[in-house]
Design a protein around this motif. Structure first.
Motif, PDB file in Angstrom:
ATOM      1  N   VAL A 190       0.516   4.010  -3.004  1.00  0.00           N
ATOM      2  CA  VAL A 190       0.103   5.389  -2.710  1.00  0.00           C
ATOM      3  C   VAL A 190       1.175   6.361  -3.172  1.00  0.00           C
ATOM      4  O   VAL A 190       0.872   7.421  -3.736  1.00  0.00           O
ATOM      5  CB  VAL A 190      -0.204   5.556  -1.205  1.00  0.00           C
ATOM      6  CG1 VAL A 190      -0.390   7.017  -0.839  1.00  0.00           C
ATOM      7  CG2 VAL A 190      -1.429   4.756  -0.826  1.00  0.00           C
ATOM      8  N   GLN A 191       2.426   6.029  -2.962  1.00  0.00           N
ATOM      9  CA  GLN A 191       3.518   6.891  -3.392  1.00  0.00           C
ATOM     10  C   GLN A 191       3.504   7.062  -4.912  1.00  0.00           C
ATOM     11  O   GLN A 191       3.723   8.165  -5.419  1.00  0.00           O
ATOM     12  CB  GLN A 191       4.849   6.309  -2.930  1.00  0.00           C
ATOM     13  CG  GLN A 191       6.038   7.191  -3.218  1.00  0.00           C
ATOM     14  CD  GLN A 191       7.331   6.569  -2.709  1.00  0.00           C
ATOM     15  OE1 GLN A 191       7.392   5.378  -2.419  1.00  0.00           O
ATOM     16  NE2 GLN A 191       8.369   7.371  -2.601  1.00  0.00           N
TER      17      GLN A 191
ATOM     18  N   VAL B 148       0.596   9.411  -5.877  1.00  0.00           N
ATOM     19  CA  VAL B 148       0.908  10.803  -5.549  1.00  0.00           C
ATOM     20  C   VAL B 148       1.932  11.361  -6.538  1.00  0.00           C
ATOM     21  O   VAL B 148       1.821  12.508  -6.986  1.00  0.00           O
ATOM     22  CB  VAL B 148       1.421  10.916  -4.096  1.00  0.00           C
ATOM     23  CG1 VAL B 148       2.007  12.285  -3.812  1.00  0.00           C
ATOM     24  CG2 VAL B 148       0.296  10.600  -3.131  1.00  0.00           C
TER      25      VAL B 148
ATOM     26  N   ALA C 286       0.808  -1.217   0.000  1.00  0.00           N
ATOM     27  CA  ALA C 286       0.000   0.000   0.000  1.00  0.00           C
ATOM     28  C   ALA C 286       0.848   1.277   0.000  1.00  0.00           C
ATOM     29  O   ALA C 286       0.566   2.193  -0.778  1.00  0.00           O
ATOM     30  CB  ALA C 286      -0.984  -0.002   1.160  1.00  0.00           C
TER      31      ALA C 286
END
Length: 88
Positions: free
Chosen positions: A35-36, A39, A31
């Motif tokens: 998410v990185q 972004v 996760a």
């Protein structure tokens, strides 16, 4: 018609629980990386859009003004303007 054995039901439930916990464990590991990446991609898109808007803005600022026509059409004159004064 065959019936399910108690051992088969327990084995199936154990397999489902094991798969569930394996997925939860993998999501905890993956996760943050996912998410990185999301972004990072959003930041790149935002930066690209901002640069495009900045280029459009500077192009509009430095456009050469439209040249006036050499012989503009004469406006139709209806008559002379007369200013009236009020009398008491």
């Amino acid at each position: 018609m065959e019936t399910a054995s108690f051992a088969g039901v327990i084995k199936t439930i154990f397999t489902i629980v094991l798969i569930y916990y394996a997925l939860v464990f993998l999501m905890r590991l993956l996760a943050p990386v996912l998410v990185q990446q999301v972004v990072k991609k959003a930041t790149q898109n935002f930066t690209q859009q901002r640069e495009e808007q900045q280029q459009q803005y500077t192009q509009q600022q430095y456009k050469a003004p439209k040249q006036q026509k050499a012989n503009p059409k004469a406006t139709k004159q209806v008559g002379e303007y007369i200013e009236f004064e009020e009398l008491d």
